[in-house]
Design a protein around this motif. Structure first.
Motif, PDB file in Angstrom:
ATOM      1  N   ARG B 111      46.560 -40.509 -44.895  1.00 50.33           N
ATOM      2  CA  ARG B 111      45.460 -39.657 -45.036  1.00 50.33           C
ATOM      3  C   ARG B 111      45.724 -38.442 -44.014  1.00 50.33           C
ATOM      4  NH1 ARG B 111      41.761 -41.632 -41.741  1.00 50.33           N
ATOM      5  NH2 ARG B 111      42.848 -43.403 -41.013  1.00 50.33           N
ATOM      6  N   PRO B 112      45.652 -37.490 -44.509  1.00 47.27           N
ATOM      7  CA  PRO B 112      45.815 -36.274 -43.774  1.00 47.27           C
ATOM      8  C   PRO B 112      44.714 -36.070 -42.891  1.00 47.27           C
ATOM      9  CG  PRO B 112      45.639 -35.386 -46.279  1.00 47.27           C
ATOM     10  CD  PRO B 112      45.310 -37.107 -46.103  1.00 47.27           C
ATOM     11  N   ILE B 113      44.769 -35.985 -41.559  1.00 46.43           N
ATOM     12  CA  ILE B 113      43.944 -36.004 -40.537  1.00 46.43           C
ATOM     13  C   ILE B 113      43.741 -34.694 -39.549  1.00 46.43           C
ATOM     14  CG2 ILE B 113      43.597 -38.519 -40.479  1.00 46.43           C
ATOM     15  CD1 ILE B 113      45.267 -38.393 -37.884  1.00 46.43           C
ATOM     16  N   LYS B 114      44.811 -34.131 -39.724  1.00 46.80           N
ATOM     17  CA  LYS B 114      44.742 -32.864 -38.888  1.00 46.80           C
ATOM     18  C   LYS B 114      45.949 -31.869 -39.374  1.00 46.80           C
ATOM     19  CE  LYS B 114      44.223 -31.392 -34.207  1.00 46.80           C
ATOM     20  NZ  LYS B 114      45.255 -30.266 -34.148  1.00 46.80           N
ATOM     21  N   VAL B 115      45.517 -30.749 -39.156  1.00 42.33           N
ATOM     22  CA  VAL B 115      46.380 -29.466 -39.574  1.00 42.33           C
ATOM     23  C   VAL B 115      46.829 -28.870 -38.292  1.00 42.33           C
ATOM     24  CG1 VAL B 115      45.800 -29.206 -41.775  1.00 42.33           C
ATOM     25  CG2 VAL B 115      44.864 -27.856 -40.266  1.00 42.33           C
ATOM     26  N   GLU B 116      48.198 -28.493 -38.074  1.00 45.05           N
ATOM     27  CA  GLU B 116      48.767 -28.075 -36.909  1.00 45.05           C
ATOM     28  C   GLU B 116      49.598 -26.829 -37.352  1.00 45.05           C
ATOM     29  OE1 GLU B 116      50.254 -30.489 -34.097  1.00 45.05           O
ATOM     30  OE2 GLU B 116      48.105 -31.476 -33.792  1.00 45.05           O
ATOM     31  N   VAL B 911      34.261 -39.886 -42.600  1.00 44.80           N
ATOM     32  CA  VAL B 911      35.068 -40.674 -41.432  1.00 44.80           C
ATOM     33  C   VAL B 911      36.469 -40.974 -41.823  1.00 44.80           C
ATOM     34  CG1 VAL B 911      32.896 -41.773 -40.851  1.00 44.80           C
ATOM     35  CG2 VAL B 911      34.313 -42.824 -42.892  1.00 44.80           C
ATOM     36  N   LEU B 912      37.050 -40.397 -42.968  1.00 43.69           N
ATOM     37  CA  LEU B 912      38.510 -40.826 -43.195  1.00 43.69           C
ATOM     38  C   LEU B 912      39.247 -39.575 -42.345  1.00 43.69           C
ATOM     39  CD1 LEU B 912      38.311 -41.119 -47.148  1.00 43.69           C
ATOM     40  CD2 LEU B 912      39.038 -43.134 -45.339  1.00 43.69           C
ATOM     41  N   VAL B 913      38.501 -38.733 -41.960  1.00 43.42           N
ATOM     42  CA  VAL B 913      39.163 -37.655 -41.161  1.00 43.42           C
ATOM     43  C   VAL B 913      39.398 -38.169 -39.721  1.00 43.42           C
ATOM     44  CG1 VAL B 913      37.276 -36.094 -40.069  1.00 43.42           C
ATOM     45  CG2 VAL B 913      39.534 -35.211 -41.235  1.00 43.42           C
ATOM     46  N   LEU B 914      38.889 -39.094 -39.320  1.00 41.70           N
ATOM     47  CA  LEU B 914      38.780 -39.516 -38.104  1.00 41.70           C
ATOM     48  C   LEU B 914      40.269 -39.914 -37.541  1.00 41.70           C
ATOM     49  CD1 LEU B 914      35.826 -42.127 -37.554  1.00 41.70           C
ATOM     50  CD2 LEU B 914      36.100 -39.594 -36.750  1.00 41.70           C
ATOM     51  N   ASN B 915      40.612 -39.536 -36.189  1.00 40.62           N
ATOM     52  CA  ASN B 915      41.729 -39.885 -35.843  1.00 40.62           C
ATOM     53  C   ASN B 915      41.754 -41.262 -35.370  1.00 40.62           C
ATOM     54  OD1 ASN B 915      44.134 -40.229 -34.301  1.00 40.62           O
ATOM     55  ND2 ASN B 915      44.058 -38.201 -33.072  1.00 40.62           N
ATOM     56  N   PRO B 916      42.757 -42.172 -36.212  1.00 38.92           N
ATOM     57  CA  PRO B 916      42.673 -43.590 -35.400  1.00 38.92           C
ATOM     58  C   PRO B 916      43.071 -43.918 -34.287  1.00 38.92           C
ATOM     59  CG  PRO B 916      44.124 -43.228 -37.389  1.00 38.92           C
ATOM     60  CD  PRO B 916      43.605 -41.642 -37.184  1.00 38.92           C
TER      61      PRO B 916
END
Lengths: 178, 1016, 490
Positions: B111-116, B911-916
């Protein structure tokens, strides 16, 4: 032989009752106990009752309480799991003062009161050993064990003389609550 | 004596087979890919393509399951066959591109969760904007179109293709026009696809349409130098910058890049080299850029032209007519003279920019710049920017065509004219006359809603593609997840509809690169392609700057300009207005993104709304209070919108933000604010943002949700420390000196050592432009809930890092008025100074919050961090009360599971974007900045696996990582050579409220202003 | 000693002719032994409505979360802790009367201590409810207790004033309860011995089998004396610790060394006001004018005046120190109380607590029942605002101006507070129904010595200094329960 167990002198006025006690003692009539609706100062000396030792108990309980909580605090924050709380030392004595004080008081109060209840046989539901119901209202009652050689009439006379409003010859020791 | 007996497990060990020896080198038998995935590692990493495709394969499995309707996502599913390089709990990073910027996409379990930002990216050098940070949330937007649509009913791809093909053939036969309306496309492959499409349908034409267009500049350059390009500006090469309403640090062309360039001449490094650029700013409303300027002069839109003319005259010595008409603004007149002097003095290192979209104005600016010798130095025409190519007149013409009924088919790609064209009625009526109208929008938006069919496009994180934002800079897009919904990439659709030979777009991109682009980067074949997929971009050698002499005659130009400004002069009873974009929402295309909606405007600190900025003096004069709703009439269009007192707003003017008032965007964006695009006007073939309007009070009041309602520092100089560049040159430590040290009482304090690490932070107030990227980055990294307008209005926003913004007023150069009662008595609020201060948990060594927590939910770590144990917190809020910095945030409600907050971020998909790695917090619990402890741990783990000590820079916290200005540095104070230790050694370093003895872990560096003399 | 009659110049503590021991019992037990009157029912209905409002509002908060209150990121405490401190403060008068005045041998306390102590207990209950309901996760309210737990060795933070609070409040509550109940035993016995049937059984259980024998009485008095002795420092410590919630913090306006004495004085101040409010009504409704006389009322007014003035001095000191410290945050906070957006709260605080109480300097005010009653309520309004100002007005504008915010209460805030008042009165009204609201034993104790009729006897007896007699007669004029006419003939 009469079935009278106890003779009660019921007074309406504490001073007259005290007077009654004097008379009885002059005639060396042993007094079983005195029941009053309020504390009568000085009576214990007349009847020769020693001072209460509850004070010492209280002090002991106090010490116990203080020690308990202080050692708890020490164990928990210093010995068992010391950590950096806002840069303060783990054994921050000044911070332990309030709790120590509180538990000193707590233990004193409970310890002493429970001791008092224990010593005077007070506990919820205890059947009251009352000789005359008005003793908790407006009568000051001197109780005399009838099993003395002094003739009962004399005792009655003395009490009347002292100003007892009523003298009872009871066949049973306590009032029944049935 | 030791036994010589030999114990061996298995024959391999006995006869030391090579692979056994190999295996034993590693801690784990199976190699841990962590080396090549953590942080920047993915770039240098040796992930082969096949593994990468396997990852995709996994992504297909996990996410199509996760994303599609019924499956409860909170059920964790074990791998059946574990993809080789996906280690549960370890993030994989893939290169991709966001709006022309090379980025890294952080994926967890597919899952993509963040872009940097990609550290090697030419534009941001690792920095990203708030919008880029928020873009990942759009991927999981539950209101995206889940399948094709025809006549507003669900439809299948096959039928759609057949339908459209038939229509197209019919239209082709009829000879009617076909139009592709797109916002500027910078992707070479996409352009190629479009070209193919046009060859297939000769009547087709591609029209770039930007809601906020830069036609003025492009035309201007066409007229001046015969080059119809958007030049590439080099603010880093400019010592003196003069801007006329160009918000280049906020919204103008390429803000991230410009912030990076701009700050290079103002940050600690440059100051220590005794160098600081000078920035003079003329504008109507207070923009981020204006708030950062050394000198900011409020001017009315009608004064901009005259001001430029007089600047030109002052520099050139010529006298164009109309110079005089600025006389009624003394301040501006002096400022222009001053600017001219300084510009000339800095010839060759000077830059003049104007935000105007008016061709004439831009021509004049070009004239000034060529006088200053900016071409080839601060302005690069030979390696131009492709970021905006919109052409207003072409689009206007297209609307006319439609209404004339000449258009047979129209395709909208990333364009929404029904919402953002100033005459949307014409577009609507035109569309009715079009036989086939198709939108590629991934949402049902105002335009798509009126189209015959919608062929929903992929989100960019699901797409293959490439980008070419700057000349010679080619970046690659690769999908990091299988399409979440039944969408199809627009290019693919076009290929299908034009019966192209290559049916799928991936192959198309591959071919395009193999044939044309790879060579530019000196790459070839499969190998080159793989390298590209790891590095993310290729860079061609820049073409040498040519020489440009400005020959265009200016008289007609200046006449045009004067007419324009005369038209803008407001008659009594009316005001001049200027339209602007907000940093968060820009043109409003992504209004449905809650992270952006809740990001406070850098200047006004308002969330979830647009409003009319009015200068405080006018507020007094007109008797308005903040939030009073006024009716604004202009161009025969009228809106009712709340007013906000905005210091620095030119008197007699108002500013209005575009990008709000969407009606069909999704539950978050719908009816937030009012649509101001209709206030645009067309002039000399370009769209103009200024005009004249009448204000009438409606009597009602709708309070604005501001995250900061008190704006002066009340003369508390231990919070904000400022100095002028002159003072700094004299004494670098000026004003940074804290209160004299007070005695430490050993009885009450104990020195705690930080044996391994001591995490601290340094924030350079001179670098921070207040853009707010860190706020969104933090929300994305730490699962900070979005609470919505009502809660923000109740002062309950949850952001762990906020950017405090303070105004001080300086009428007579006496250092500035900073106290409420003083300010109340001012009559002019024009000369306002602004300072930004990022404020987050200071991780005090003597933390007041720790002492008072009854249950030890917050205590200090041996690494100097202030820990917060959420599940121990009982929520007495004592810590927050006792925090002098007010950085603790309380979960007033169960923001993650409460029907009242469903519109924001807590539905099954978002909620799939949440950082586990970060737990979501429950109701009644206190939370705050953890210094991204999960990143610290990950960094330590990586170092441990590599059997090496942690290096400086291994750990970057989210706010630091995304900051385009590098204003935030975090690191280990125990390492004297770490970047942060060096930064904190700077003379400018001070600690906020240090006299309280809280011993904060975050050091700030004095704000320095390059104020040479009292301007105006 | 009981039988010695005290000097004539002392004013009587029990008025009325032919008050006998029986009479006292009858008067005091009248409400307990008969069906309640209309006044009681009306009061009880209103009070219990308030109580149910409290139940509703608190359940609402528990269900939806503390966000239903008006708090925000800047103002983390408002009506909740204001209410808490207010109630604890009110509680203090009870213990003060029963303990400190006992130590000082103030016999007049005997007729008011019982209800005052009851008030203490109910007030502390109200306060305790706030401690729980203000938590973000009230179902974990037991975590601040130092219990061994399944989470491993997670202990509490003994450095935190909130933990001190937990200890102080719980100790204070339980000790007051013990003190109060022990004192009740003889009176419960009296009820028992007059009652019949089920009531007798119940009171018999409650009275622990009290007989009133000499030894019991003697130990009883020892216990009371020692309890009084330890309750005195206890009551002082409790509000000291409450004040430390603020004093040990960093907040300008909280971070003040003067808080402990200042809070204690304030507590006694508001406590006596509350006693006054209650007793002025009770004595009328239950017809106890002869036992709660004008002397008592005036005495309490004097204490209110004294403590009120102490509080006033504390305020002045605060302001001076704020100015003298040269600390800009401190200065601003105190200035802000007058020129800030909450100026009105400041005015209520200083007006009600300092200015109004100064009226008590006048005899006519001290002895005027309606005015004293109104003033007693004014005082408690003022004291509520004092806490509001200290908590909210300090918090809403502290160090970083960027975080300055306003606090707007919601209907839930208000309901919880109003409801807690209802809760308090419900409990108090039930108390005067089922338990003697005056300590009979202690009143009987002073009957012979200090009652009006005893004085009359003295007068009749003659051979007194006429000066003193004159003085005595004059002192009687203020009593609303004395027939001045009787004295003309003597």
């Amino acid at each position: 032989m009469s079935k009278t167990k106890y003779i009660l002198g019921l007074f309406a006025d504490p001073d007259e009752m005290m007077h009654g006690i004097d008379l009885l003692q002059k005639n060396s009539v042993p007094i079983y106990d005195v029941y009053t609706p309020m504390p009568i100062h000085g009576i214990e000396r007349k009847l020769g009752i020693k001072d209460s030792r509850l004070g010492y108990a209280a002090f002991m309980f106090g010490c116990l309480g203080g020690t308990t909580i202080f050692s708890m605090a020490y164990y928990m924050l210093v010995h068992d799991w010391p950590m950096n709380i806002g840069g303060k030392p783990a054994f921050a004595i000044p911070d332990f003062v309030p709790i120590t004080f509180e538990w000193t008081v707590l233990f004193t109060a409970f310890g002493m009161t429970l001791t008092f209840f224990y010593a005077t046989h007070l506990f919820p539901g205890r059947t009251p050993r009352v000789m005359d119901l008005r003793a908790t209202d407006d009568r000051f009652v001197i109780a005399i064990d009838a099993k003395g050689n002094t003739p009962h009439e004399d005792i009655t006379k003395i009490l009347k003389e002292a100003g007892a409003v009523e003298v009872k010859h009871n066949d049973r020791k306590y009032v029944s609550y049935e | 004596m030791d036994s010589n007996k030999k114990y061996w497990k298995g024959l391999e060990e006995l006869d030391q087979t090579t692979e056994f020896v190999e295996l034993n080198k590693h801690e784990f038998a199976e190699p841990i890919p962590i080396e090549d995935v953590l942080t920047g590692g993915g770039l240098m990493g040796k992930t082969p393509r096949r593994d990468f495709l396997k990852a995709l394969g996994f992504g297909v499995g996990a996410v199509s399951l996760a994303a599609c309707q019924p499956v409860p996502v909170h059920k964790s599913m074990p791998y059946l066959i574990k993809p080789e390089e996906v280690t549960p709990g370890v993030a994989n990073f893939y290169v991709s591109t966001y709006e022309g910027q090379a980025i890294l996409v952080k994926t967890r379990e597919g899952r993509p969760i963040k872009v940097e930002g990609n550290p090697n990216d030419l534009i941001g050098k690792g920095g990203l904007s708030a919008r880029a940070q928020a873009s990942v949330l759009d991927l999981y937007d539950i209101t995206r179109l889940k399948n094709p649509v025809k006549n507003n009913g669900d439809y299948g791809w096959e039928q759609l293709d057949n339908f459209i093909k038939d229509e197209l053939t019919a239209i082709k036969a009829s000879g009617k026009n076909i139009r592709l309306i797109t916002s500027t496309i910078t992707s070479p492959s996409t352009l190629a696809v479009i070209a193919d499409f046009i060859t297939a349908f000769p009547t087709a034409k591609h029209i770039n349409y930007d809601a906020v267009s830069y036609t003025g500049i492009i035309q201007g350059n066409q007229n001046s130098f015969g080059k119809a390009v958007l030049p590439h500006y080099n603010f880093d090469k400019a010592d003196v910058i003069v801007s006329f309403g160009a918000d280049f640090l906020g919204t103008w062309i390429s803000p991230v890049e410009f912030i990076r360039q701009y700050v290079q001449n103002r940050n600690n490094k440059s100051l220590e080299a005794k160098k600081m650029s000078r920035h003079i700013h003329f504008e109507t409303g207070m923009s981020v850029t204006g708030s950062n300027a050394d000198a900011r002069i409020p001017i009315k839109p009608s004064e901009e032209g005259p001001a430029l003319i007089s600047l030109y005259n002052a520099i050139s010595g010529k006298t164009l007519p109309g110079d005089a008409s600025l006389t009624n603004n003394k301040v501006a007149t002096n400022a222009v003279a001053l600017a001219a002097r300084e510009l000339v003095a800095a010839k060759g290192k000077a830059l003049v920019v104007a935000g105007s979209n008016d061709v004439a104005t831009q021509i004049l600016v070009n004239a000034i710049n060529s006088l200053l010798g900016s071409y080839g130095t601060t302005i690069d025409l030979d390696n131009p920017s492709h970021q905006f190519a919109g052409n207003d007149s072409e689009f206007t013409e297209f609307v006319a065509e439609m209404n004339r009924g000449e258009v047979g088919a129209v395709f909208f790609l990333d364009a929404n004219p029904v919402y953002d064209y100033y005459k949307s009625k014409d577009v609507v009526s035109g569309l009715k006359k079009v036989r086939l109208s198709v939108s590629f929008s991934d949402h049902n938006d105002e335009t798509a809603n009126l189209c015959t069919a919608v062929a929903p496009n992929h989100h960019y994180l699901e797409s293959w593609g490439d980008d070419n934002a700057l000349e010679g800079y080619y970046t690659i897009l690769q999908p990091t997840i299988n399409p979440v919904y039944d969408t199809r990439q627009a290019e693919h659709s076009l290929l299908v509809w034009s019966d192209s030979a290559t049916k799928d777009y991936y192959t198309y991109v591959r071919n395009n690169w193999d044939q044309k682009l790879l060579a530019i980067g000196g790459l070839t074949g499969q190998k080159g392609w793989e390298t590209l997929l790891q590095t993310g971009f290729i860079k061609a050698a820049p073409t040498a700057p040519g020489t440009y002499s400005f020959t265009y005659t200016l008289d007609s130009v200046s006449q045009k300009i004067l007419d324009h400004s005369k038209a803008l002069v407001a008659s009594s009873g009316s005001v001049e207005f200027a339209l602007y974009q907000t940093v968060a929402l820009r043109d409003g295309k992504r209004a449905n993104n809650p992270w952006l909606q809740e990001l406070p405007d850098p200047v006004s600190k308002v969330t979830w709304d647009n409003y009319a900025n009015v200068s405080p003096s006018d507020m007094k004069k007109w008797g308005y209070e903040d939030g009073d709703v006024v009716k604004i009439d202009a161009n025969g269009y009228s809106i009712s919108i709340p007013v906000l007192s905005q210091p620095g707003q030119a008197q007699g003017t108002i500013s209005l933000a575009v990008g709000y008032g969407r009606t069909i965007s999704g539950p978050v964006g719908d009816n937030v604010g009012k649509n101001t695009f209709p206030l645009y006007s067309l002039r000399n073939g370009t769209l103009q943002t200024a005009g004249v309007a009448t204000l009438t009070s409606t009597g009602d009041n709708s309070p604005l949700a501001q995250t900061q309602t008190h704006h002066s520092i009340e003369g508390r100089y231990s919070i904000i420390k400022e100095a002028t560049f002159k003072e700094y040159i004299k004494d670098p430590a000026v004003r940074s000196g804290g209160e004299e040290d007070h005695k430490e009482y050993d009885l009450f304090w104990q020195k705690y050592e930080h044996p391994t690490y001591n995490w601290v932070m340094a924030i350079d107030l001179n670098a921070c432009t207040g853009c707010g990227a860190c706020v969104v980055a933090c929300s994305a990294e730490n699962n900070v809930p979005v609470v919505g307008k009502d809660e923000v209005r109740r002062r309950r926003e949850m952001h762990w890092i906020r950017i405090d913004r303070y105004y001080s007023f300086d009428d007579n150069g006496d250092g500035g008025k900073t106290e409420e009662h003083e300010i109340a008595n001012l009559d002019s609020y024009d000369n306002v100074r602004v300072v930004y201060q990022p404020m987050l948990c200071q991780h005090c060594d003597h933390a007041p919050c720790e002492t008072v927590c009854p249950v030890l939910a917050t205590v200090h770590s041996s690494e100097g961090l202030n820990h917060m144990a959420y599940n121990r917190c009982v929520g007495t809020r004592y810590c927050a009360n006792n925090c002098p910095y007010k950085v603790r945030r309380f979960n007033w409600f169960n923001y993650w599971n409460d029907a009242r907050f469903e519109n924001y971020i807590q539905n099954d998909h978002t909620v799939l974007v949440l950082n586990p790695d970060v737990v979501t917090r429950f109701r009644g619990v206190m939370e705050k900045c953890s210094m991204c402890i999960q990143r610290i741990q990950a960094g330590k783990l990586k170092a441990k696996i590599e059997k090496r000590p942690l290096k400086d820079g291994d750990v970057k916290v989210a706010c630091q990582q995304t900051c385009p200005a590098n204003a935030i540095v975090m690191g280990d104070a125990n390492d004297p050579n770490s970047e942060v230790s060096k930064a904190l050694k700077s003379d400018r370093t001070y600690y906020v409220l240090e006299e309280l003895g809280t011993q904060p872990g975050v050091g700030y560096q004095v704000k320095v202003r390059n104020i040479t003399e009292t301007e105006a | 000693m009981a039988s010695h009659s005290e000097s004539i110049i002392r004013e009587p503590l029990i008025t009325g002719d032919n008050i006998t021991y029986a009479q006292i019992t009858n008067d005091v037990l009248r409400p307990v032994e008969n069906m309640p009157g209309r006044a009681w029912w009306i009061g009880f209905t209103i009070a219990s409505l308030g109580a149910s409002l409290w139940v509703f509002a608190v359940s609402w908060t528990f269900w939806y979360g503390i966000g239903e209150w008006g708090l925000n990121k800047t103002v983390g405490w408002a009506w909740d802790i204001t209410g808490f401190v207010w109630w604890v403060g009110i509680g203090h008068a009870g213990t003060l009367i029963s303990a400190i005045l006992l130590l000082f041998r103030q016999n007049w306390r005997n007729s008011i201590n019982r209800s005052a102590e009851a008030m203490t207990i109910f007030a502390v209950i109200c306060a305790a409810t706030y401690v729980v309901s203000h938590m973000g996760r009230p179902w974990l309210a037991y975590w601040p207790l130092p219990l061994p737990n399944q989470f491993g060795s997670i202990w509490v933070n003994f450095n935190s004033p909130l933990v001190w609070d937990v200890f102080a409040i719980s100790t204070y509550f339980s000790v007051s309860l013990v003190f109060w109940y022990t004192g009740l035993l003889p009176d419960l016995a009296s009820i028992r011995d007059r009652a019949t049937g089920i009531r007798q059984k119940i009171y018999s259980v409650m009275s622990f089998g009290w007989t009133g024998s000499v030894k019991t009485w003697q130990r009883f008095e020892t216990v009371c004396l020692i309890l009084a002795g330890i309750s005195t420092p206890l009551v002082l410590s409790v509000h000291t610790i409450v004040s430390m919630d603020f004093a040990t913090s960093l907040e300008p306006g909280w971070h003040t060394t003067i808080f402990p004495p200042y809070f204690v004085a304030g507590a006694i101040f508001s406590g006596f006001a509350m006693v006054q409010t209650l007793l002025l009504v009770t004595r009328k409704v239950l017809g106890l004018e002869n036992y709660i006389t004008m002397f008592h009322i005036e005495a309490m007014n004097k204490i209110i005046l004294l403590t009120g003035s102490i509080v006033g001095v504390a305020y002045l000191t605060e302001f001076f120190i704020a100015y003298y410290s040269g600390n800009e945050y401190e200065r601003y906070t105190f200035l802000n109380r007058f020129i800030g957006p909450y100026w009105w709260a400041g005015c209520m605080m200083y007006g009600c607590n300092v200015l109004m109480t100064q009226l008590m300097w006048f005899k006519s005010v001290r002895r005027n029942i309606p005015i004293s009653w109104v003033l007693s309520i004014v005082v408690n309004i003022g004291m509520w605002f004092e806490r509001f100002v200290i908590i909210v007005v300090s918090l809403h504008r502290d160090f970083l101006p960027s975080s300055w915010a306003m606090f707007h209460p919601t209907w839930v805030d208000m309901s919880v507070f109003i409801g807690s008042i209802g809760l308090f009165f419900t409990m108090f009204l039930l108390f005067i129904r089922v338990l003697p609201s005056i300590a009979m034993g202690e009143v009987k104790l002073i009957l012979k010595s200090t009652s009006e009729q005893a004085k009359k006897k003295l007068l009749a007896h003659g051979d007194l200094d006429p000066e003193q007699v004159k003085y005595y007669k004059e002192s009687l004029v203020k009593f609303d329960s004395v027939e001045i006419a009787d004295y003309q003939k003597v």
